[in-house]
Enzyme design. Structure first.
Site, PDB file in Angstrom:
ATOM      1  N   ASP A   1       0.822  -1.210   0.000  1.00  0.00           N
ATOM      2  CA  ASP A   1       0.000   0.000   0.000  1.00  0.00           C
ATOM      3  C   ASP A   1       0.860   1.266   0.000  1.00  0.00           C
ATOM      4  OD1 ASP A   1      -2.292   1.484   0.044  1.00  0.00           O
ATOM      5  OD2 ASP A   1      -2.993   0.791   1.996  1.00  0.00           O
ATOM      6  N   ASP A   2       0.552   2.201  -0.905  1.00  0.00           N
ATOM      7  CA  ASP A   2       1.186   3.532  -0.931  1.00  0.00           C
ATOM      8  C   ASP A   2       2.688   3.499  -1.199  1.00  0.00           C
ATOM      9  OD1 ASP A   2      -1.332   4.404  -0.203  1.00  0.00           O
ATOM     10  OD2 ASP A   2      -0.642   5.740   1.367  1.00  0.00           O
TER      11      ASP A   2
ATOM     12  N   CYS B   1      -6.621   4.191  -2.945  1.00  0.00           N
ATOM     13  CA  CYS B   1      -6.563   2.748  -2.699  1.00  0.00           C
ATOM     14  C   CYS B   1      -7.714   1.976  -3.340  1.00  0.00           C
ATOM     15  CB  CYS B   1      -6.540   2.479  -1.194  1.00  0.00           C
ATOM     16  SG  CYS B   1      -5.172   3.247  -0.305  1.00  0.00           S
TER      17      CYS B   1
ATOM     18  N   HIS C   1      -9.935  -2.642  -0.863  1.00  0.00           N
ATOM     19  CA  HIS C   1      -9.730  -1.589   0.134  1.00  0.00           C
ATOM     20  C   HIS C   1     -10.179  -2.050   1.514  1.00  0.00           C
ATOM     21  CE1 HIS C   1      -9.192   2.267   1.906  1.00  0.00           C
ATOM     22  NE2 HIS C   1     -10.463   2.395   2.192  1.00  0.00           N
TER      23      HIS C   1
ATOM     24  N   ASP D   1      -0.460  -0.042  -5.134  1.00  0.00           N
ATOM     25  CA  ASP D   1      -1.715   0.494  -5.673  1.00  0.00           C
ATOM     26  C   ASP D   1      -1.573   1.917  -6.224  1.00  0.00           C
ATOM     27  OD1 ASP D   1      -1.337   1.483  -3.119  1.00  0.00           O
ATOM     28  OD2 ASP D   1      -3.349   1.025  -2.396  1.00  0.00           O
ATOM     29  N   HIS D   2      -0.529   2.648  -5.837  1.00  0.00           N
ATOM     30  CA  HIS D   2      -0.230   3.986  -6.364  1.00  0.00           C
ATOM     31  C   HIS D   2       1.041   4.469  -5.693  1.00  0.00           C
ATOM     32  CE1 HIS D   2      -2.087   4.919  -2.556  1.00  0.00           C
ATOM     33  NE2 HIS D   2      -3.236   4.433  -2.989  1.00  0.00           N
TER      34      HIS D   2
END
Length: 487
Positions: A46-47, A85, A139, A327-328
């Site tokens: 994540d992130d 997310c 999510h 995810d990004h």
């Protein structure tokens, strides 16, 4: 011998012989049916920005992710479709763009609008695989029972480990009021499993070991929460870094000429205790926050090392495809922001690595622009199945065979983000990023951004109105309109 004794005790001789033969024949059939099918291990983070040692960030301690990159193919320019997310994960899970899933926020997931979509793990489950989900896949608490052979493993607690905050949870998705009572980061001297990512990793390893004993191939999907806020990690990972030597963002200001709605107010980070309600982070706090983020990266890297070691112990590593993705990205002070929630390079670009141990070449790097929605069809293709007709991504197998296979063409990646009544659509080509903002009400273009990465790799100056870049503007606009035509 134990199974023989039990069956022999409860069945007459003729029945026992029939059952024994059935067990034997079933075992032979399973080995024959699944003989050439690989297992899959999918690792979501994540992130996570592509600020890793294997991506050239030598100040980051990420030896286990670096090892995966050395064993497979590293995609140097991979992009998420939406820098939040929930929408990004719905697109990853289905290989459908946000306009197809209609997931534009964390409250919506793909089943709400595409109930019959066949997800990535569901595809393999429907073809005989055992599929297992751990941690943050979609999510947070979003679930998709159709995708799994058994209920997904998820832990909501264990977000903090310091004694004074141990029972606290961070509010999210617009529910932030309680965050003022908790810090943005902590560094207690605790074990890895004091946090939920560590405990989840132990559960995933146990399942990995048991699944490897079966003749049936498996897909195991694990999603780590860190380095998402709050930036909490055991002290030993903080100790890997010297804060004074860590680089700060070199562009802590908005891009010149960018529309205001292209930027995020980063309200979520501001919601935590000790964070300013407005204005920039003071330099000491900015440095400490970056230190916290990097500690979380190294924490997750260590967990990944344990997971891969467990896979190797099972003897299945040579028959297991591995995909690592985020995810990004994340703005760690870049353009004055501490968030994702934009169409800029720092929000949309992600780390992406695929390992196929059956391929002879290792440590490859490709510079083609690829997308997160391409992971689904690539894994399907590598596993030897025909691609579903409903998906919108493409297989990256040609790049795994030859990293320069698409060098002759200007490949493009597309992202989007909606804010304040405006829809932002963005395309990234070899040297350019063009973002077009349209009114959500009328569909008309209200603002344009163009960044020339040949002279401005940090996207600090919007040159959309520069006559010198008129040719580039028209070119990138045409590429974007091929994906999103004007209404």
């Amino acid at each position: 011998m134990g199974l023989y004794v039990i069956i022999r005790a409860i069945t007459p001789p003729s029945s026992f012989l029939i059952r024994a033969r059935l067990i034997f024949l079933t075992s032979i059939c399973l080995k024959t049916v699944f003989a050439d099918l690989p297992n899959l291990l999918i690792i979501g983070i994540d992130d996570l920005r592509p600020e890793l040692n294997c991506y050239g960030a030598t100040h980051i301690h990420s030896p286990n992710i670096d090892k995966l990159a050395a064993q497979g193919t590293l995609f140097d320019h991979a992009y998420a479709q939406y820098a939040v997310c929930g929408p990004s994960r719905s697109s990853m899970f289905t290989s459908l763009r946000p306009d197809s899933t209609k997931a534009y926020n964390n409250k919506t997931q793909f089943r709400d609008n595409r109930p019959n979509a066949e997800s990535l793990p569901e595809f393999f489950k429907n073809r005989g695989y055992k599929t297992f989900g751990f941690g943050k896949v979609l999510h947070n608490t979003h679930r998709d029972p159709k995708s799994w052979s058994e209920p997904q493993h998820y832990i909501l607690e264990k977000q903090y480990a310091s004694p004074e905050y141990k029972d606290k949870r961070a509010g999210i998705d617009g529910i932030h009021e309680s965050n003022k009572l908790i810090p943005l980061f902590e560094a207690p001297d605790v074990s890895d499993d004091a946090y939920r990512d560590g405990e989840t990793n132990l559960a995933a390893i146990a399942k990995l070991k048991s699944a490897a004993k079966s003749e049936i191939p498996f897909l195991l999907f694990i999603g780590y929460h860190k380095p998402h806020t709050p930036f909490n990690a055991p002290k030993k990972y903080w100790d890997l870094y010297k804060p004074d030597t860590l680089p700060l963002a070199s562009n802590p200001y908005p891009p010149r000429g960018a529309p205001e709605f292209a930027l995020s107010p980063w309200n979520y980070v501001r919601s935590f205790g000790g964070m300013p309600a407005e204005g920039p982070l003071p330099e000491p706090l900015a440095r400490q926050t970056r230190h916290a983020y990097f500690a979380c990266v190294s924490y997750i890297d260590s967990l990944i090392g344990e997971l891969i070691a467990a896979l190797e112990e099972t003897g299945e590593a040579d028959n297991t495809l591995i995909a690592l993705w985020s995810d990004h990205g994340y703005q760690l002070g870049h353009h004055g922001m501490w968030c994702k929630h934009t169409n800029f390079e720092t929000s949309t670009r992600i780390p992406f690595i695929i390992v196929d141990p059956r391929k002879g070449e290792h440590g490859q790097r490709t510079h083609a622009r690829v997308e997160l929605i391409d992971m689904y069809p690539t894994l399907v293709d590598l596993a030897g199945f025909d691609l579903p007709q409903s998906i919108e991504g493409k297989s990256l197998t040609p790049l795994i065979v030859d990293p320069k296979a698409w060098d002759h063409q200007d490949t493009a990646a597309f992202s989007q983000f909606y804010r304040s009544g405006f829809r932002g659509y963005s395309v990234r080509t070899l040297n350019l990023r063009y973002t077009e903002w349209r009114s959500a009400r009328t569909g008309k273009i209200v603002a344009q951004e163009l960044y020339d990465h040949r002279s401005d790799p940090q996207e600090n100056v919007n040159v959309a109105e520069s006559r010198k870049h008129n040719k580039e503007l028209l070119y990138t606009q045409s590429r974007l309109h091929q994906q999103w035509s004007l209404e």
